[in-house]
Design a protein around this motif. Structure first.
Motif, short mmCIF file in Angstrom:
data_model
loop_
_atom_site.label_atom_id
_atom_site.label_comp_id
_atom_site.label_asym_id
_atom_site.label_seq_id
_atom_site.Cartn_x
_atom_site.Cartn_y
_atom_site.Cartn_z
N ALA A 247 0.85 -1.21 0.00
CA ALA A 247 0.00 0.00 0.00
C ALA A 247 0.88 1.25 0.00
CB ALA A 247 -0.92 0.00 1.22
N GLY A 248 0.52 2.21 -0.83
CA GLY A 248 1.31 3.44 -0.87
C GLY A 248 0.60 4.53 -1.65
N ILE A 249 1.03 5.77 -1.39
CA ILE A 249 0.51 6.92 -2.15
C ILE A 249 1.69 7.73 -2.65
CG2 ILE A 249 -1.67 7.02 -0.87
CD1 ILE A 249 -0.50 9.53 0.58
N MET A 250 1.43 8.55 -3.67
CA MET A 250 2.44 9.48 -4.16
C MET A 250 1.76 10.83 -4.36
SD MET A 250 4.34 11.26 -6.12
CE MET A 250 3.14 11.27 -7.42
N ASN A 251 1.91 11.69 -3.36
CA ASN A 251 1.27 13.02 -3.43
C ASN A 251 2.03 13.95 -2.50
OD1 ASN A 251 -0.30 15.34 -3.00
ND2 ASN A 251 -2.19 14.23 -3.47
N LEU B 173 0.92 6.47 -11.34
CA LEU B 173 1.70 7.25 -12.30
C LEU B 173 0.78 8.13 -13.15
CD1 LEU B 173 4.56 7.75 -13.41
CD2 LEU B 173 4.13 5.98 -15.10
N SER B 174 -0.32 7.57 -13.61
CA SER B 174 -1.19 8.35 -14.51
C SER B 174 -1.79 9.54 -13.78
CB SER B 174 -2.29 7.46 -15.10
OG SER B 174 -3.00 6.83 -14.04
N VAL B 175 -2.17 9.33 -12.53
CA VAL B 175 -2.71 10.46 -11.75
C VAL B 175 -1.63 11.53 -11.61
CG1 VAL B 175 -3.36 11.17 -9.39
CG2 VAL B 175 -4.47 9.19 -10.47
N ALA B 176 -0.39 11.06 -11.37
CA ALA B 176 0.71 12.01 -11.16
C ALA B 176 1.02 12.74 -12.46
CB ALA B 176 1.94 11.26 -10.66
N LEU B 177 0.99 12.04 -13.57
CA LEU B 177 1.45 12.65 -14.83
C LEU B 177 0.35 13.34 -15.62
CD1 LEU B 177 4.02 10.20 -16.45
CD2 LEU B 177 4.37 12.54 -15.63
N LEU C 118 3.36 17.29 -7.32
CA LEU C 118 4.81 17.15 -7.23
C LEU C 118 5.40 18.47 -6.76
CD1 LEU C 118 5.32 15.38 -10.68
CD2 LEU C 118 5.04 14.32 -8.43
N VAL C 119 6.66 18.42 -6.36
CA VAL C 119 7.33 19.64 -5.92
C VAL C 119 7.91 20.38 -7.14
CG1 VAL C 119 9.38 20.45 -4.69
CG2 VAL C 119 7.87 18.83 -3.58
N THR C 120 7.69 21.66 -7.25
CA THR C 120 8.20 22.55 -8.32
C THR C 120 7.95 21.95 -9.71
OG1 THR C 120 10.47 21.64 -8.33
CG2 THR C 120 10.01 23.46 -6.80
N TYR C 121 6.80 21.32 -9.86
CA TYR C 121 6.49 20.72 -11.18
C TYR C 121 6.37 21.78 -12.26
CZ TYR C 121 4.06 18.26 -14.92
OH TYR C 121 3.71 17.75 -16.14
N GLN C 122 5.64 22.86 -11.96
CA GLN C 122 5.42 23.90 -12.99
C GLN C 122 6.74 24.50 -13.45
OE1 GLN C 122 2.76 23.96 -14.49
NE2 GLN C 122 1.47 22.87 -13.02
N GLU C 123 7.67 24.63 -12.49
CA GLU C 123 8.96 25.23 -12.86
C GLU C 123 9.85 24.24 -13.62
OE1 GLU C 123 7.50 25.18 -9.99
OE2 GLU C 123 7.75 27.03 -8.84
N ASN C 124 9.63 22.96 -13.38
CA ASN C 124 10.57 21.96 -13.91
C ASN C 124 9.88 20.87 -14.71
OD1 ASN C 124 13.06 22.92 -12.44
ND2 ASN C 124 11.72 22.54 -10.68
N LYS C 125 8.76 21.22 -15.33
CA LYS C 125 7.95 20.21 -16.04
C LYS C 125 8.79 19.39 -17.02
CE LYS C 125 3.98 21.88 -17.17
NZ LYS C 125 2.84 22.54 -17.86
N GLU C 126 9.61 20.07 -17.81
CA GLU C 126 10.39 19.36 -18.83
C GLU C 126 11.35 18.36 -18.19
OE1 GLU C 126 8.41 22.56 -20.31
OE2 GLU C 126 9.98 22.70 -18.78
N GLN C 127 11.93 18.77 -17.07
CA GLN C 127 12.89 17.86 -16.42
C GLN C 127 12.18 16.64 -15.85
OE1 GLN C 127 14.90 21.24 -14.16
NE2 GLN C 127 16.45 19.62 -13.99
N VAL C 128 10.98 16.85 -15.30
CA VAL C 128 10.22 15.72 -14.75
C VAL C 128 9.91 14.73 -15.87
CG1 VAL C 128 8.04 14.99 -13.69
CG2 VAL C 128 9.18 17.07 -12.88
#
Ligand SMILES: NC(=O)c1ccc[n+]([C@@H]2O[C@H](COP(=O)([O-])OP(=O)(O)OC[C@H]3O[C@@H](n4cnc5c(N)ncnc54)[C@H](O)[C@@H]3O)[C@@H](O)[C@H]2O)c1
Ligand SMILES: CC[C@@H](O)/C=C/C=C\C[C@@H](O)/C=C/C=C/C=C\[C@@H](O)CCCC(=O)O
Length: 265
Positions: A92-96, A191-195, A202-212
């Motif tokens: 069991a786990g979450i990613m948020n 993964l699909s919810v995250a992506l 995620l942390v600083t996703y908007q700033e680093n979208k391409e890197q993610v």
């Protein structure tokens, strides 16, 4: 361990990797207790697994792994139903990254709680039959991932906890093998919810979208089958104590590292 006839508890088994692990175990003749906080999906999974493998082979228990009473009830019901448990899969786990407390409570404390209940049930020096505990961490438990520091912390801690128990000098006397499965990205709802969402948690996703996105592309996305195959191989290995198994699509799939010395990987 031998899977035919084994009794297994899988947390987070209503869907995703946990459901897939349960199917692979049932295919090979195990009996499985699927535990999950999501009762709707859990009952649906129970019905599908019972239809496919038999009403006496699989059943669902609603369990929130953050709650001690739920986890103790899970074990009570599983032992009542199946008499013994040979393999505990803390999946069991979450990613948020917006849910810091929950991430630690579910991904780490929940897995530790499930591990200790399993250990007390299985340990030979106190009347148990021995057994295996597999904790599902992540390659994010072995390497830093800038966009999910809390998730990484929970998984690093789980890897350390599992490897520490595996390296205990009394491990052979206890007769309990400890192993950790560390997939990289896998094609599940996590993964699909995250992506796919407009603003992934995620942390600083908007700033680093391409890197993610570049990280995901570089590492690749495992299929659920990729991870399930590695899981079954890990379960079936008799000498799986201390195993740290990574599964990275673009890095050649499953890589088994056996940690005999806690200072090396
Ligand atoms: N999908 C990936 O990319 C990936 C990669 C590496 C590791 N993992 C790990 O694999 C495990 C399974 O992930 P998944 O991809 O199948 O995710 P998922 O979201 O598809 O399934 C997770 C399951 O855990 C259950 N769950 C959540 N909180 C719970 C709680 N408090 N008590 C009981 N059950 C709870 C959910 O209801 C769900 O059924 C997780 O530990 C995850 O961290 C996933
Ligand atoms: C892209 C959104 C992201 O948050 C999704 C996460 C989904 C699953 C959780 C997690 O377990 C996956 C972790 C994957 C990590 C991949 C990369 C790192 O492990 C770095 C690997 C470096 C290396 O292998 O050398």
């Amino acid at each position: 361990m031998k899977i035919p006839g084994a009794v297994v508890i899988v947390t987070g088994g209503s869907r995703g990797l946990g459901r897939a692990f349960s199917v692979e175990l049932l295919k090979r003749g195990a009996r499985v207790c699927v535990a999950d906080i999501n009762e709707t999906e859990g009952r649906q999974t129970e019905a599908e697994l019972q239809r496919q493998y038999g009403a006496d082979k699989a059943f669902f228990v609603k369990c929130d792994v953050t709650k001690e009473d739920d986890t103790k009830d899970l074990w009570r019901v599983a032992v009542e139903r199946f008499t013994t448990v040979d393999l505990m899969v803390n999946n069991a786990g979450i990613m948020n990254e917006t849910l810091v407390e929950e991430t630690v409570q579910i991904n780490l404390m929940g897995a530790m709680r499930g591990s200790m209940l399993a250990f007390e049930h299985m340990r030979r020096d106190r009347g148990g039959k021995g057994g295996v505990i597999i904790n599902v961490a992540s390659t994010a438990g072995l390497f830093p991932v800038f966009f999910m520091p809390t998730y990484v912390a929970s998984k690093y801690a789980l890897v350390g906890f599992t490897r520490s128990w595996a390296s205990n000098p009394c491990q052979a006397r206890f007769g309990v093998n400890w192993a950790v499965l560390c997939p990289a990205f896998a094609d599940t709802s996590m993964l699909s919810v995250a992506l796919d969402g407009p603003d992934p948690p995620l942390v600083t996703y908007q700033e680093n979208k391409e890197q993610v996105i570049a990280t995901v592309k570089t590492i690749g996305i495992n299929s659920v089958d990729d991870v399930s195959r590695a899981f079954v191989e890990l379960v079936e290995k008799d000498d799986n104590n201390g195993a740290v198994v990574t599964v990275e699509k673009n890095m050649g799939g499953a890589v088994y590292r056996f940690v005999k010395n806690p200072n090396c990987l």
